[in-house]
Design a protein around this motif. Structure first.
Motif, PDB file in Angstrom:
ATOM      1  N   GLY A 110      10.402  13.589  -7.766  1.00 15.75           N
ATOM      2  CA  GLY A 110      10.950  12.524  -8.602  1.00 15.75           C
ATOM      3  C   GLY A 110      12.171  11.892  -7.968  1.00 15.75           C
ATOM      4  O   GLY A 110      12.521  12.171  -6.813  1.00 15.75           O
ATOM      5  N   GLY A 111      12.842  11.020  -8.736  1.00 21.15           N
ATOM      6  CA  GLY A 111      14.073  10.409  -8.272  1.00 21.15           C
ATOM      7  C   GLY A 111      13.902   9.266  -7.292  1.00 21.15           C
ATOM      8  O   GLY A 111      14.890   8.800  -6.711  1.00 21.15           O
ATOM      9  N   ILE A 162       5.334   3.942  -9.641  1.00 20.57           N
ATOM     10  CA  ILE A 162       6.536   3.112  -9.667  1.00 20.57           C
ATOM     11  C   ILE A 162       7.407   3.468 -10.865  1.00 20.57           C
ATOM     12  O   ILE A 162       8.630   3.427 -10.790  1.00 20.57           O
ATOM     13  CB  ILE A 162       6.145   1.622  -9.680  1.00 20.57           C
ATOM     14  CG1 ILE A 162       5.518   1.265  -8.319  1.00 20.57           C
ATOM     15  CG2 ILE A 162       7.334   0.730  -9.986  1.00 20.57           C
ATOM     16  CD1 ILE A 162       4.945  -0.128  -8.247  1.00 20.57           C
ATOM     17  N   GLY A 163       6.771   3.830 -11.960  1.00 21.87           N
ATOM     18  CA  GLY A 163       7.515   4.300 -13.126  1.00 21.87           C
ATOM     19  C   GLY A 163       7.808   3.228 -14.146  1.00 21.87           C
ATOM     20  O   GLY A 163       7.515   3.391 -15.329  1.00 21.87           O
ATOM     21  N   GLY A 164       8.373   2.118 -13.709  1.00 24.45           N
ATOM     22  CA  GLY A 164       8.681   1.027 -14.621  1.00 24.45           C
ATOM     23  C   GLY A 164       7.745  -0.146 -14.414  1.00 24.45           C
ATOM     24  O   GLY A 164       6.697  -0.039 -13.764  1.00 24.45           O
ATOM     25  N   MET A 165       8.126  -1.289 -14.955  1.00 23.22           N
ATOM     26  CA  MET A 165       7.295  -2.487 -14.872  1.00 23.22           C
ATOM     27  C   MET A 165       7.641  -3.359 -13.675  1.00 23.22           C
ATOM     28  O   MET A 165       6.887  -4.257 -13.311  1.00 23.22           O
ATOM     29  CB  MET A 165       7.452  -3.310 -16.157  1.00 23.22           C
ATOM     30  CG  MET A 165       7.065  -2.557 -17.423  1.00 23.22           C
ATOM     31  SD  MET A 165       5.313  -2.112 -17.484  1.00 23.22           S
ATOM     32  CE  MET A 165       4.588  -3.718 -17.813  1.00 23.22           C
ATOM     33  N   ASP A 166       8.793  -3.111 -13.057  1.00 24.05           N
ATOM     34  CA  ASP A 166       9.264  -3.931 -11.953  1.00 24.05           C
ATOM     35  C   ASP A 166       9.069  -3.191 -10.630  1.00 24.05           C
ATOM     36  O   ASP A 166       9.723  -2.172 -10.390  1.00 24.05           O
ATOM     37  CB  ASP A 166      10.741  -4.281 -12.154  1.00 24.05           C
ATOM     38  CG  ASP A 166      11.279  -5.204 -11.075  1.00 24.05           C
ATOM     39  OD1 ASP A 166      10.526  -5.542 -10.137  1.00 24.05           O
ATOM     40  OD2 ASP A 166      12.460  -5.592 -11.178  1.00 24.05           O
ATOM     41  N   PRO A 167       8.176  -3.671  -9.733  1.00 25.67           N
ATOM     42  CA  PRO A 167       7.914  -2.980  -8.468  1.00 25.67           C
ATOM     43  C   PRO A 167       9.041  -3.080  -7.451  1.00 25.67           C
ATOM     44  O   PRO A 167       8.929  -2.549  -6.352  1.00 25.67           O
ATOM     45  CB  PRO A 167       6.655  -3.675  -7.952  1.00 25.67           C
ATOM     46  CG  PRO A 167       6.700  -5.037  -8.541  1.00 25.67           C
ATOM     47  CD  PRO A 167       7.311  -4.863  -9.895  1.00 25.67           C
ATOM     48  N   VAL A 204       6.559   7.752   2.485  1.00 25.87           N
ATOM     49  CA  VAL A 204       6.293   6.777   1.422  1.00 25.87           C
ATOM     50  C   VAL A 204       7.309   5.643   1.512  1.00 25.87           C
ATOM     51  O   VAL A 204       8.491   5.878   1.790  1.00 25.87           O
ATOM     52  CB  VAL A 204       6.336   7.450   0.027  1.00 25.87           C
ATOM     53  CG1 VAL A 204       7.653   8.164  -0.203  1.00 25.87           C
ATOM     54  CG2 VAL A 204       6.076   6.437  -1.082  1.00 25.87           C
ATOM     55  N   THR A 205       6.833   4.419   1.338  1.00 21.45           N
ATOM     56  CA  THR A 205       7.751   3.281   1.314  1.00 21.45           C
ATOM     57  C   THR A 205       8.376   3.160  -0.068  1.00 21.45           C
ATOM     58  O   THR A 205       7.733   3.411  -1.079  1.00 21.45           O
ATOM     59  CB  THR A 205       7.025   1.973   1.662  1.00 21.45           C
ATOM     60  OG1 THR A 205       5.892   1.805   0.793  1.00 21.45           O
ATOM     61  CG2 THR A 205       6.558   1.977   3.103  1.00 21.45           C
ATOM     62  N   ASP A 206       9.650   2.752  -0.073  1.00 18.77           N
ATOM     63  CA  ASP A 206      10.380   2.626  -1.342  1.00 18.77           C
ATOM     64  C   ASP A 206      11.295   1.398  -1.266  1.00 18.77           C
ATOM     65  O   ASP A 206      12.488   1.512  -0.970  1.00 18.77           O
ATOM     66  CB  ASP A 206      11.172   3.899  -1.615  1.00 18.77           C
ATOM     67  CG  ASP A 206      11.628   4.012  -3.062  1.00 18.77           C
ATOM     68  OD1 ASP A 206      11.364   3.084  -3.838  1.00 18.77           O
ATOM     69  OD2 ASP A 206      12.253   5.039  -3.419  1.00 18.77           O
ATOM     70  N   LYS A 242      13.184   5.697 -11.348  1.00 17.74           N
ATOM     71  CA  LYS A 242      12.065   6.114 -12.194  1.00 17.74           C
ATOM     72  C   LYS A 242      10.813   6.474 -11.391  1.00 17.74           C
ATOM     73  O   LYS A 242       9.851   6.987 -11.959  1.00 17.74           O
ATOM     74  CB  LYS A 242      11.725   5.013 -13.198  1.00 17.74           C
ATOM     75  CG  LYS A 242      12.812   4.727 -14.218  1.00 17.74           C
ATOM     76  CD  LYS A 242      12.375   3.620 -15.174  1.00 17.74           C
ATOM     77  CE  LYS A 242      13.439   3.318 -16.210  1.00 17.74           C
ATOM     78  NZ  LYS A 242      13.019   2.225 -17.129  1.00 17.74           N
ATOM     79  N   GLY A 243      10.821   6.204 -10.108  1.00 19.86           N
ATOM     80  CA  GLY A 243       9.629   6.427  -9.296  1.00 19.86           C
ATOM     81  C   GLY A 243       9.377   7.893  -8.994  1.00 19.86           C
ATOM     82  O   GLY A 243      10.306   8.712  -8.961  1.00 19.86           O
ATOM     83  N   SER A 244       8.093   8.229  -8.776  1.00 15.84           N
ATOM     84  CA  SER A 244       7.735   9.625  -8.517  1.00 15.84           C
ATOM     85  C   SER A 244       6.426   9.722  -7.736  1.00 15.84           C
ATOM     86  O   SER A 244       5.695   8.740  -7.602  1.00 15.84           O
ATOM     87  CB  SER A 244       7.593  10.390  -9.837  1.00 15.84           C
ATOM     88  OG  SER A 244       6.515   9.849 -10.601  1.00 15.84           O
TER      89      SER A 244
END
Length: 293
Positions: free
Chosen positions: A102-103, A72-77, A119-121, A83-85
């Motif tokens: 990335g991206g 997820i990259g950060g703290m907020d899902p 992948v779900t985003d 920030k996700g990769s």
């Protein structure tokens, strides 16, 4: 979930009396031995370095042996922050490529179908061409809020929306809704015969041929990752830090990492070697466990 097997062993003793009138006599002794069945266990094999930021899902590719990790990259899902990769690790726990793709925003569940990684985003289904490591398509899912786990079967990709309680499917370039009304649904898996299983607030459930769903195990509720072992057995994770061995007959808690504040998100599985891959979310590492059952 302990099973007791009764095995009857026949013991035969004979006493021979030799005389003119005495016949041969025998005595049969039946001995019962109670054998305790093996309790399913997980044994830690290795952990990666703690450099996989907020890793949510692990997928083992049986065809190539590649292990994909969604970060997820950060703290907020639910943050759309780019920030996700997707990372790649090897079967010894070495991080081969920390940013294979990335991206992304907040990538979660993954599945492979026909040379593509899906992948779900958050509110999109993202398609990645594995051969080029490039995003080849994105589909905005109408009404989606928190897309989560993914599974594939014979060209169809199934995925869940935890906040709306829906199961969607992608096939032949279009997305449709398969089922709804499943509160907090997350983990999803499809058996070889096409039967769909999922984890929601009611427990581990199975979809019937007519589209209805039946609860297989009502005790493993609020699950995250789901693995079908076969013979009616499953492994289910709870994000808070629990991993369960479950069936219609009962369940056994194999791992509890809540005291260490280590999560157990969307697990992956190497069936040939019986190795479970556990993303630890905020601990930023993947742990591998040997499953013995």
């Amino acid at each position: 979930m302990n099973t007791t097997l009764k095995i009857g062993l026949m013991g035969l003793s004979a006493t021979l009396l030799f005389s003119q009138c005495a016949p041969q006599k025998t005595e049969e002794v039946v001995e019962e031995i109670l054998v305790e069945a093996k309790t399913p266990t997980l044994t830690l094999l290795w952990e990666t370095e703690a450099s996989l930021p907020t890793n949510e899902s692990v997928l083992f590719d049986e065809a190539t042996g590649t292990i994909y990790v969604s970060n997820i990259g950060g703290m907020d899902p639910q943050a759309k922050d780019g920030k996700g990769s997707i990372a790649i690790i090897d079967r010894d726990g070495k991080i081969v490529n920390p940013v294979w793709v990335g991206g992304l925003n907040s990538p979660k569940g993954m599945a492979i179908s026909e040379g593509k990684l899906y992948v779900t985003d958050i509110d999109e289904l993202v398609e990645i061409d594995i051969s080029t490591a490039k995003v080849s398509n994105k589909w905005k899912v109408e009404g989606a809020i928190f897309l989560n786990d993914v599974a594939s079967h014979e060209g169809t990709v199934y995925f869940t929306d935890m906040n709306t309680g829906k199961v969607h499917a992608y096939a032949d370039g279009s997305i449709s809704m398969v089922s709804e009304g499943h509160a907090s649904i997350n983990g999803i898996a499809v058996a070889k015969d096409g039967t769909i299983y999922g984890l929601d607030g009611s427990g581990l459930k199975m979809w019937n041929a007519d589209g209805t769903a039946s609860v297989v195990n009502a005790n493993v509720t609020g699950g995250d990752g789901l693995i079908i072992l076969g013979d009616g057995n499953f492994v289910a994770s709870r994000w808070q830090g629990e991993i369960w061995f479950a069936s219609a007959d009962g369940e056994t808690k194999m791992l509890d990492t809540k005291s260490a504040e280590s999560n157990t998100a969307d697990i992956g599985y190497n069936a040939a070697e019986k190795i479970l891959y556990v993303p630890t979310f905020f601990k930023n590492k993947v742990a591998a466990y040997k499953l013995d059952y």
